[in-house]
Design a protein around this motif. Structure first.
Motif, PDB file in Angstrom:
ATOM      1  N   GLN A   1      -7.920   5.468   3.944  1.00  0.00           N
ATOM      2  CA  GLN A   1      -7.732   5.155   2.533  1.00  0.00           C
ATOM      3  C   GLN A   1      -6.473   4.315   2.335  1.00  0.00           C
ATOM      4  N   HIS A   2      -6.572   3.314   1.497  1.00  0.00           N
ATOM      5  CA  HIS A   2      -5.435   2.461   1.121  1.00  0.00           C
ATOM      6  C   HIS A   2      -5.428   2.334  -0.407  1.00  0.00           C
TER       7      HIS A   2
ATOM      8  N   CYS B   1       0.868  -1.177   0.000  1.00  0.00           N
ATOM      9  CA  CYS B   1       0.000   0.000   0.000  1.00  0.00           C
ATOM     10  C   CYS B   1       0.905   1.226   0.000  1.00  0.00           C
TER      11      CYS B   1
ATOM     12  N   MET C   1       2.280  -2.195   4.895  1.00  0.00           N
ATOM     13  CA  MET C   1       1.213  -3.114   4.471  1.00  0.00           C
ATOM     14  C   MET C   1       1.699  -3.841   3.221  1.00  0.00           C
TER      15      MET C   1
ATOM     16  N   HIS D   1       0.953   3.399   3.157  1.00  0.00           N
ATOM     17  CA  HIS D   1       1.428   2.656   4.328  1.00  0.00           C
ATOM     18  C   HIS D   1       2.278   1.481   3.833  1.00  0.00           C
TER      19      HIS D   1
HETATM   20 CU   LIG Z   1      -2.744   1.602   3.423  1.00  0.00          CU
END
Ligand SMILES: [Cu+2]
Length: 156
Positions: free
Chosen positions: A150-151, A97, A103, A100
Motif C-alpha cells: 500500500q502507498h 508517500c 518515495m 515510505h
Molecule cells: Cu509507499
C-alpha cells in the motif's frame, strides 16, 4: 306457447347484453382508478429520474478531484487503486508517500506547459513512475498503485 318461451329467452338475452354493455361503459370509479394508476406510474418515473440525477451528481463528484495543496494526503492505495489531484496553482509541489517517505517526486505547475488535461503516473517498485513532471495550471494528475504494497500520495 312455444313462441312466448322463445320471447322470454330473447328478453333474457337482451337484458344480459344490456348488462354487459353497462359493464363496458367507463364508470366514474373506473376512471379514477385509471387516474391513480397513471399517477403512480408518473411518480415511479419521477423517482427513477431522481435516482438517475443523484447518480450523475455522484459521478460529477468523482470527476472533480481535490485541489493539490500543502498538507493534502490521499487514502492508502491498495493494488490497482488510484487517486487524483488537480493542480490549479503555479508552483512546485513536493509529492511523497507517507508510509515510505523515500518515495518522492515533484510536480512543477507552469503557465504555458504543453502537458495539460489529464496526466497519469504509476506507482511501482516502491517508487513514483516519474521524478518530475511539468504541467499547466488546471491539470489533473492521477496516480495508480501497481504494487502489492500500500502507498499513498501526500503533498509537503
Ligand atoms: Cu509507499
Amino acid at each position: 306457447m312455444g313462441s312466448k318461451k322463445f320471447g322470454l329467452i330473447i328478453a333474457a338475452g337482451i337484458l344480459s347484453l344490456a348488462a354487459c354493455g353497462q359493464e363496458e361503459q367507463p364508470t366514474a370509479d373506473g376512471g379514477s382508478e385509471a387516474a391513480v394508476a397513471e399517477k403512480e406510474k408518473t411518480e415511479k418515473e419521477k423517482t427513477s429520474a431522481e435516482a438517475a440525477e443523484e447518480k450523475t451528481e455522484e459521478e460529477a463528484v468523482e470527476e472533480s478531484p481535490p485541489e493539490a495543496e500543502s498538507g493534502a494526503a490521499s487514502e492508502l492505495l491498495s493494488n490497482g487503486d488510484e487517486t487524483s489531484y488537480v493542480f490549479n496553482t503555479a508552483g512546485e509541489f513536493s509529492i511523497f508517500c507517507e508510509p515510505h517517505p523515500v518515495m518522492q517526486m515533484t510536480v512543477l505547475v507552469e503557465e504555458g506547459s504543453e502537458q495539460t488535461g489529464k496526466v497519469a503516473v504509476d506507482i511501482a517498485d516502491y517508487a513514483f513512475g516519474e521524478k518530475t513532471i511539468t504541467v499547466a495550471p488546471g491539470t489533473t494528475v492521477t496516480w495508480t498503485n501497481q504494487d502489492q504494497a500500500q502507498h499513498n500520495v501526500a503533498i509537503k
